[in-house]
Design a protein around this motif. Structure first.
Motif, mmCIF file in Angstrom:
data_model
loop_
_atom_site.group_PDB
_atom_site.id
_atom_site.type_symbol
_atom_site.label_atom_id
_atom_site.label_comp_id
_atom_site.label_asym_id
_atom_site.label_seq_id
_atom_site.Cartn_x
_atom_site.Cartn_y
_atom_site.Cartn_z
ATOM 1 N N LEU A 79 0.811 -1.317 -0.010
ATOM 2 C CA LEU A 79 -0.040 -0.059 -0.158
ATOM 3 C C LEU A 79 0.821 1.388 0.054
ATOM 4 C CD1 LEU A 79 -2.791 -1.096 2.588
ATOM 5 C CD2 LEU A 79 -3.021 -0.773 -0.066
ATOM 6 N N ILE A 80 1.889 1.102 0.714
ATOM 7 C CA ILE A 80 3.009 2.463 0.899
ATOM 8 C C ILE A 80 3.563 2.473 -0.533
ATOM 9 C CG2 ILE A 80 5.063 3.234 1.669
ATOM 10 C CD1 ILE A 80 4.495 1.754 4.407
ATOM 11 N N ASP A 81 3.722 1.604 -1.272
ATOM 12 C CA ASP A 81 4.288 1.538 -2.514
ATOM 13 C C ASP A 81 3.431 2.174 -3.612
ATOM 14 O OD1 ASP A 81 6.201 1.212 -4.770
ATOM 15 O OD2 ASP A 81 5.632 -0.875 -4.935
ATOM 16 N N ILE A 82 2.164 1.602 -3.324
ATOM 17 C CA ILE A 82 1.089 2.140 -4.381
ATOM 18 C C ILE A 82 1.185 3.729 -4.412
ATOM 19 C CG2 ILE A 82 -1.322 2.378 -4.733
ATOM 20 C CD1 ILE A 82 -1.395 -0.853 -4.052
ATOM 21 N N ASN A 83 1.261 4.325 -2.941
ATOM 22 C CA ASN A 83 0.927 5.814 -2.864
ATOM 23 C C ASN A 83 2.310 6.654 -3.268
ATOM 24 O OD1 ASN A 83 -1.585 6.481 -1.338
ATOM 25 N ND2 ASN A 83 -1.222 4.397 -0.879
ATOM 26 N N ILE A 84 3.489 6.039 -3.004
ATOM 27 C CA ILE A 84 4.702 6.827 -3.382
ATOM 28 C C ILE A 84 5.721 6.204 -4.326
ATOM 29 C CG2 ILE A 84 4.926 7.046 -0.706
ATOM 30 C CD1 ILE A 84 7.075 5.258 -0.549
ATOM 31 N N TYR A 159 11.988 11.021 -0.054
ATOM 32 C CA TYR A 159 10.345 10.645 0.180
ATOM 33 C C TYR A 159 9.770 11.509 1.072
ATOM 34 C CZ TYR A 159 11.157 6.419 -2.992
ATOM 35 O OH TYR A 159 11.382 5.883 -4.132
ATOM 36 N N TRP A 162 5.792 11.159 5.999
ATOM 37 C CA TRP A 162 4.621 10.333 6.359
ATOM 38 C C TRP A 162 5.075 8.817 5.835
ATOM 39 C CZ3 TRP A 162 2.070 6.804 3.457
ATOM 40 C CH2 TRP A 162 2.133 7.232 1.875
ATOM 41 N N ALA A 163 5.805 8.733 4.533
ATOM 42 C CA ALA A 163 6.094 7.602 3.940
ATOM 43 C C ALA A 163 7.175 7.021 4.734
ATOM 44 C CB ALA A 163 6.542 7.756 2.645
#
Length: 214
Positions: A79-84, A159, A162-163
């Motif tokens: 999910l983190i990867d999808i966002n950043i 980055y 938050w990430a």
């Protein structure tokens, strides 16, 4: 450990550049070979003191909560990867990934978990006259769990905050889960959780992300 070295030889024969992005210019056989030697020495020492085990037999169902948490941590990483969106070339791709990540998993477990835990426990026996293992090892689990997430975040300076915080917390909790597994069930079980995490995060998602994010 012998299988790990054999895997390195096979990968070097097929593609010698696979390890460069992770260990730089250090020769892979030297780096992995050193981790094998350190792993043998430290695990042998921990075993001789009855502080940790290589593997402890237990009902399979007792491992389900740890496996479930590991899957959760892997999906949070996705999910983190999808966002950043990490770089497209962040993973070793299939089929080399099936051999590469078990080798890297062993290296990570020795460098970030087994070695520092051994050093802390040995240091405690030299400093404290009364060595209270059960009390100290729980504190040391929290300390050792800091190393890998902190190392990972150091390379995320481009980055958002938050990430970096999300990655750190997710990896910290995963490391705690692994180290408690190490304490209760042994090195093999801890290593198995790392393999499960890498299977989802690096192997499966490593292929899917190229289709979905690029």
């Amino acid at each position: 450990m012998v299988l790990v070295l054999c895997g390195v030889i096979l990968l070097l024969y097929s593609n010698s550049s696979l390890f460069q992005r992770f260990i730089g210019e250090i020769h892979p056989f030297l780096a992995i070979g050193l981790s094998v030697v350190l792993g043998f020495l430290t695990l042998s020492f921990l075993l001789s003191k009855n502080w940790f085990t290589i593997h402890k037999k237990y009902p399979t169902k007792k491992g389900y909560p740890y496996a479930g948490l590991t899957l959760l941590f892997a999906f949070v990483a996705i999910l983190i990867d999808i966002n950043i969106v990490y770089p497209a070339d962040m993973n070793i791709l299939f089929p080399e990934s099936l051999l590469f990540y078990p080798i890297i998993a062993f290296l990570v477990e020795i460098i970030f978990h087994v070695l520092p835990m051994t050093l802390l426990l040995v240091g405690s026996t030299l400093i404290f006259k009364r060595f209270l293992y059960n009390k100290l090892v729980l504190r040391y689990i929290l300390i050792v769990a800091l190393f890998e997430p902190t190392y990972q975040v150091v390379f995320m300076e481009t980055y958002t905050l938050w990430a970096m915080v999300a990655v750190w917390i997710n990896l910290f909790l995963f490391n705690i889960t692994q180290l408690f597994t190490f304490k209760r069930y042994g090195f093999i079980s801890m290593y198995a959780l790392r393999l499960l995490y890498y299977l989802i995060w690096h192997v499966v998602w490593g292929v899917l992300r190229l289709e979905l994010l690029f």
